[in-house]
Design a protein around this motif. Structure first.
Motif, PDB file in Angstrom:
ATOM      1  N   PHE A  89       0.825  -1.209   0.000  1.00  0.00           N
ATOM      2  CA  PHE A  89       0.000   0.000   0.000  1.00  0.00           C
ATOM      3  C   PHE A  89       0.856   1.256   0.000  1.00  0.00           C
ATOM      4  O   PHE A  89       0.591   2.206  -0.744  1.00  0.00           O
ATOM      5  CB  PHE A  89      -0.917   0.001   1.216  1.00  0.00           C
ATOM      6  CG  PHE A  89      -1.745   1.261   1.334  1.00  0.00           C
ATOM      7  CD1 PHE A  89      -2.835   1.463   0.503  1.00  0.00           C
ATOM      8  CD2 PHE A  89      -1.424   2.242   2.250  1.00  0.00           C
ATOM      9  CE1 PHE A  89      -3.595   2.632   0.590  1.00  0.00           C
ATOM     10  CE2 PHE A  89      -2.173   3.403   2.349  1.00  0.00           C
ATOM     11  CZ  PHE A  89      -3.265   3.603   1.516  1.00  0.00           C
ATOM     12  N   ASN A  90       1.889   1.280   0.821  1.00  0.00           N
ATOM     13  CA  ASN A  90       2.691   2.496   0.981  1.00  0.00           C
ATOM     14  C   ASN A  90       3.687   2.723  -0.149  1.00  0.00           C
ATOM     15  O   ASN A  90       4.070   3.861  -0.407  1.00  0.00           O
ATOM     16  CB  ASN A  90       3.448   2.464   2.304  1.00  0.00           C
ATOM     17  CG  ASN A  90       2.552   2.716   3.497  1.00  0.00           C
ATOM     18  OD1 ASN A  90       1.565   3.425   3.395  1.00  0.00           O
ATOM     19  ND2 ASN A  90       2.889   2.125   4.636  1.00  0.00           N
ATOM     20  N   PHE A  91       4.112   1.642  -0.814  1.00  0.00           N
ATOM     21  CA  PHE A  91       5.208   1.777  -1.781  1.00  0.00           C
ATOM     22  C   PHE A  91       4.921   1.144  -3.140  1.00  0.00           C
ATOM     23  O   PHE A  91       5.634   1.405  -4.099  1.00  0.00           O
ATOM     24  CB  PHE A  91       6.488   1.155  -1.220  1.00  0.00           C
ATOM     25  CG  PHE A  91       6.902   1.720   0.102  1.00  0.00           C
ATOM     26  CD1 PHE A  91       7.517   2.953   0.187  1.00  0.00           C
ATOM     27  CD2 PHE A  91       6.667   1.014   1.275  1.00  0.00           C
ATOM     28  CE1 PHE A  91       7.900   3.477   1.409  1.00  0.00           C
ATOM     29  CE2 PHE A  91       7.042   1.529   2.510  1.00  0.00           C
ATOM     30  CZ  PHE A  91       7.655   2.766   2.580  1.00  0.00           C
ATOM     31  N   ASN A  92       3.923   0.282  -3.228  1.00  0.00           N
ATOM     32  CA  ASN A  92       3.593  -0.405  -4.486  1.00  0.00           C
ATOM     33  C   ASN A  92       4.804  -1.129  -5.081  1.00  0.00           C
ATOM     34  O   ASN A  92       5.086  -1.027  -6.276  1.00  0.00           O
ATOM     35  CB  ASN A  92       3.014   0.578  -5.511  1.00  0.00           C
ATOM     36  CG  ASN A  92       2.372  -0.133  -6.698  1.00  0.00           C
ATOM     37  OD1 ASN A  92       1.775  -1.196  -6.538  1.00  0.00           O
ATOM     38  ND2 ASN A  92       2.492   0.440  -7.882  1.00  0.00           N
ATOM     39  N   PHE A  93       5.543  -1.850  -4.261  1.00  0.00           N
ATOM     40  CA  PHE A  93       6.661  -2.636  -4.766  1.00  0.00           C
ATOM     41  C   PHE A  93       6.165  -3.700  -5.748  1.00  0.00           C
ATOM     42  O   PHE A  93       5.039  -4.182  -5.651  1.00  0.00           O
ATOM     43  CB  PHE A  93       7.399  -3.317  -3.613  1.00  0.00           C
ATOM     44  CG  PHE A  93       8.165  -2.368  -2.735  1.00  0.00           C
ATOM     45  CD1 PHE A  93       9.206  -1.615  -3.252  1.00  0.00           C
ATOM     46  CD2 PHE A  93       7.836  -2.215  -1.402  1.00  0.00           C
ATOM     47  CE1 PHE A  93       9.918  -0.734  -2.452  1.00  0.00           C
ATOM     48  CE2 PHE A  93       8.544  -1.342  -0.590  1.00  0.00           C
ATOM     49  CZ  PHE A  93       9.584  -0.593  -1.112  1.00  0.00           C
ATOM     50  N   ARG A  94       7.036  -4.058  -6.670  1.00  0.00           N
ATOM     51  CA  ARG A  94       6.649  -4.999  -7.727  1.00  0.00           C
ATOM     52  C   ARG A  94       6.390  -6.398  -7.177  1.00  0.00           C
ATOM     53  O   ARG A  94       5.294  -6.943  -7.294  1.00  0.00           O
ATOM     54  CB  ARG A  94       7.736  -5.047  -8.805  1.00  0.00           C
ATOM     55  CG  ARG A  94       7.349  -5.897 -10.012  1.00  0.00           C
ATOM     56  CD  ARG A  94       8.439  -5.880 -11.063  1.00  0.00           C
ATOM     57  NE  ARG A  94       9.649  -6.577 -10.621  1.00  0.00           N
ATOM     58  CZ  ARG A  94      10.691  -6.816 -11.423  1.00  0.00           C
ATOM     59  NH1 ARG A  94      10.663  -6.388 -12.675  1.00  0.00           N
ATOM     60  NH2 ARG A  94      11.746  -7.445 -10.967  1.00  0.00           N
ATOM     61  N   ASN A  95       7.424  -6.992  -6.603  1.00  0.00           N
ATOM     62  CA  ASN A  95       7.322  -8.323  -6.000  1.00  0.00           C
ATOM     63  C   ASN A  95       7.870  -8.279  -4.588  1.00  0.00           C
ATOM     64  O   ASN A  95       8.774  -7.498  -4.280  1.00  0.00           O
ATOM     65  CB  ASN A  95       8.117  -9.363  -6.803  1.00  0.00           C
ATOM     66  CG  ASN A  95       7.577  -9.562  -8.197  1.00  0.00           C
ATOM     67  OD1 ASN A  95       6.373  -9.730  -8.404  1.00  0.00           O
ATOM     68  ND2 ASN A  95       8.464  -9.544  -9.178  1.00  0.00           N
ATOM     69  N   ILE A  96       7.350  -9.144  -3.730  1.00  0.00           N
ATOM     70  CA  ILE A  96       7.886  -9.310  -2.378  1.00  0.00           C
ATOM     71  C   ILE A  96       8.302 -10.767  -2.246  1.00  0.00           C
ATOM     72  O   ILE A  96       7.458 -11.658  -2.151  1.00  0.00           O
ATOM     73  CB  ILE A  96       6.858  -8.935  -1.295  1.00  0.00           C
ATOM     74  CG1 ILE A  96       6.362  -7.507  -1.495  1.00  0.00           C
ATOM     75  CG2 ILE A  96       7.473  -9.101   0.093  1.00  0.00           C
ATOM     76  CD1 ILE A  96       5.271  -7.090  -0.519  1.00  0.00           C
ATOM     77  N   TYR A  97       9.613 -10.992  -2.278  1.00  0.00           N
ATOM     78  CA  TYR A  97      10.143 -12.349  -2.164  1.00  0.00           C
ATOM     79  C   TYR A  97      10.323 -12.696  -0.686  1.00  0.00           C
ATOM     80  O   TYR A  97      11.038 -12.006   0.034  1.00  0.00           O
ATOM     81  CB  TYR A  97      11.498 -12.461  -2.866  1.00  0.00           C
ATOM     82  CG  TYR A  97      11.430 -12.396  -4.365  1.00  0.00           C
ATOM     83  CD1 TYR A  97      11.248 -13.548  -5.132  1.00  0.00           C
ATOM     84  CD2 TYR A  97      11.561 -11.184  -5.042  1.00  0.00           C
ATOM     85  CE1 TYR A  97      11.204 -13.497  -6.526  1.00  0.00           C
ATOM     86  CE2 TYR A  97      11.516 -11.112  -6.421  1.00  0.00           C
ATOM     87  CZ  TYR A  97      11.338 -12.267  -7.158  1.00  0.00           C
ATOM     88  OH  TYR A  97      11.290 -12.213  -8.526  1.00  0.00           O
ATOM     89  N   TYR A  98       9.670 -13.749  -0.253  1.00  0.00           N
ATOM     90  CA  TYR A  98       9.887 -14.277   1.087  1.00  0.00           C
ATOM     91  C   TYR A  98      10.776 -15.511   0.974  1.00  0.00           C
ATOM     92  O   TYR A  98      10.383 -16.518   0.384  1.00  0.00           O
ATOM     93  CB  TYR A  98       8.559 -14.618   1.763  1.00  0.00           C
ATOM     94  CG  TYR A  98       8.004 -13.461   2.559  1.00  0.00           C
ATOM     95  CD1 TYR A  98       8.268 -13.337   3.913  1.00  0.00           C
ATOM     96  CD2 TYR A  98       7.236 -12.480   1.941  1.00  0.00           C
ATOM     97  CE1 TYR A  98       7.779 -12.259   4.648  1.00  0.00           C
ATOM     98  CE2 TYR A  98       6.747 -11.395   2.660  1.00  0.00           C
ATOM     99  CZ  TYR A  98       7.025 -11.304   4.014  1.00  0.00           C
ATOM    100  OH  TYR A  98       6.553 -10.236   4.738  1.00  0.00           O
ATOM    101  N   VAL A  99      11.980 -15.398   1.508  1.00  0.00           N
ATOM    102  CA  VAL A  99      12.933 -16.511   1.517  1.00  0.00           C
ATOM    103  C   VAL A  99      12.810 -17.174   2.886  1.00  0.00           C
ATOM    104  O   VAL A  99      13.166 -16.581   3.906  1.00  0.00           O
ATOM    105  CB  VAL A  99      14.362 -16.008   1.272  1.00  0.00           C
ATOM    106  CG1 VAL A  99      15.339 -17.181   1.248  1.00  0.00           C
ATOM    107  CG2 VAL A  99      14.430 -15.229  -0.051  1.00  0.00           C
ATOM    108  N   VAL A 100      12.284 -18.391   2.915  1.00  0.00           N
ATOM    109  CA  VAL A 100      11.868 -18.993   4.176  1.00  0.00           C
ATOM    110  C   VAL A 100      12.536 -20.347   4.414  1.00  0.00           C
ATOM    111  O   VAL A 100      12.946 -21.044   3.480  1.00  0.00           O
ATOM    112  CB  VAL A 100      10.336 -19.172   4.229  1.00  0.00           C
ATOM    113  CG1 VAL A 100       9.639 -17.830   4.074  1.00  0.00           C
ATOM    114  CG2 VAL A 100       9.854 -20.137   3.157  1.00  0.00           C
ATOM    115  N   LYS A 101      12.618 -20.691   5.677  1.00  0.00           N
ATOM    116  CA  LYS A 101      13.121 -22.001   6.081  1.00  0.00           C
ATOM    117  C   LYS A 101      12.029 -23.054   5.988  1.00  0.00           C
ATOM    118  O   LYS A 101      12.253 -24.163   5.507  1.00  0.00           O
ATOM    119  CB  LYS A 101      13.655 -21.931   7.514  1.00  0.00           C
ATOM    120  CG  LYS A 101      14.155 -23.257   8.066  1.00  0.00           C
ATOM    121  CD  LYS A 101      14.712 -23.097   9.475  1.00  0.00           C
ATOM    122  CE  LYS A 101      15.253 -24.417  10.001  1.00  0.00           C
ATOM    123  NZ  LYS A 101      15.818 -24.264  11.377  1.00  0.00           N
TER     124      LYS A 101
END
Length: 303
Positions: A89-101
């Protein structure tokens, strides 16, 4: 109970487990060792930044649809859903990659927003995993001296934040690393009018003093820090805007320096094994690596 580190845009930021009351210094452009204000990162595409998506309480929402976000974490925390929604909402980033265990949480994460892409932490850097870092002869000193902290995992997440610049296909040239327990409660400008990255800096803590010693070990030079009012700051704020060519440049310089010094882990070579060999050798002196401080200080030194 999960401690929520709230990042207050343009006024305060918190990182590295330090007290939330510490004020921070925002640095639209940093003064280099020559005394001239240089562009720390090259101009990014600002064509759409002026287009505000909406106005909420007088605060502009920025459009960074050319920038991806990388969040490294074991599994979702209590603020994960809010963090995703507010980053979008605040930045409209393209993708948000979650690198998870724990990849079993990937369906949940990707259900929160279409921009979320979930990645197995063991598949980001070829041949590098938590288990590989804990193998006999690789982290013996770190494990022996880590106390109640999981320093192997702590180093692994730092390697991932840098390693995505080398191995994560399709990642934007500028990418924002965001700590999983930070909440972007209001928007703030990450690039100034000249396209320079707005870095955040925190007053240095005693633990941060070792970051400079580690930096000198891996690059053979003093770590540059911003200062204001006689206080020394570091770049550990819970987020950092990286530029892939500069990350690669820094890692190449580390490899050249450590190759000359013959630092290596038996059976391995290159990043992150070279950094890990230094971590293994310095842990008894409580000298630690910081990806944020090393990258920020390297920007001042070389760009």
């Amino acid at each position: 109970m999960q401690i929520v580190k709230v990042l207050i845009a343009l006024l305060f930021c918190v990182g590295d487990g330090d007290a939330a009351s510490r004020s921070s210094l925002y640095l639209p452009s940093l003064v280099s060792k020559t005394g001239v204000s240089d562009i720390i990162q090259p101009a990014t595409d600002l064509r759409n930044e002026k287009r505000q998506l909406c106005e909420a309480g007088g605060l502009p929402q920025f459009n960074y649809s050319h920038v991806d976000v990388v969040v490294v974490m074991a599994s979702p925390v209590c603020v994960t859903q809010q963090t995703i929604k507010l980053l979008r909402f605040n930045f409209n980033f393209r993708n948000i990659y979650y690198v998870v265990k724990h990849v079993e949480f990937c369906p949940y994460l990707e259900s929160i927003d279409p921009a979320v892409i979930c990645v197995d932490e063991n598949k980001v850097i070829p041949g590098v995993s938590y288990d590989a870092l804990r193998a006999p002869g690789v982290s013996d000193n770190i494990i022996k001296n880590q106390g109640i902290n999981n320093r192997v995992g702590w180093y692994f997440q730092q390697y991932l934040k840098l390693g995505v610049a080398l191995h994560l296909e399709g990642l934007s040239d500028h990418y924002l690393v965001w700590d999983a327990d930070n909440i972007p409660i209001s928007p703030f400008q990450m690039f100034n009018e000249d396209g320079k990255v707005n870095f955040c800096a925190n007053p240095s803590s005693p633990k941060a003093q070792g970051y400079g010693k580690f930096y000198k070990a891996i690059l053979g030079e003093e770590l540059q820090h911003p200062s204001k009012g006689g206080k020394i700051f570091n770049f550990v704020c819970g987020y950092m805007m990286f530029y892939k060519p500069f990350v690669r440049e820094m890692l190449d310089d580390v490899q050249r320096h450590l190759t000359a010094r013959k630092f290596k882990v038996p059976g391995f070579k290159g990043f992150p094994w070279n950094l890990h060999a230094v971590a293994e050798s310095l842990i008894e002196s409580n000298v630690l690596f910081s990806e944020f401080d090393s990258y920020g200080g390297g920007g001042v030194e070389h760009h």
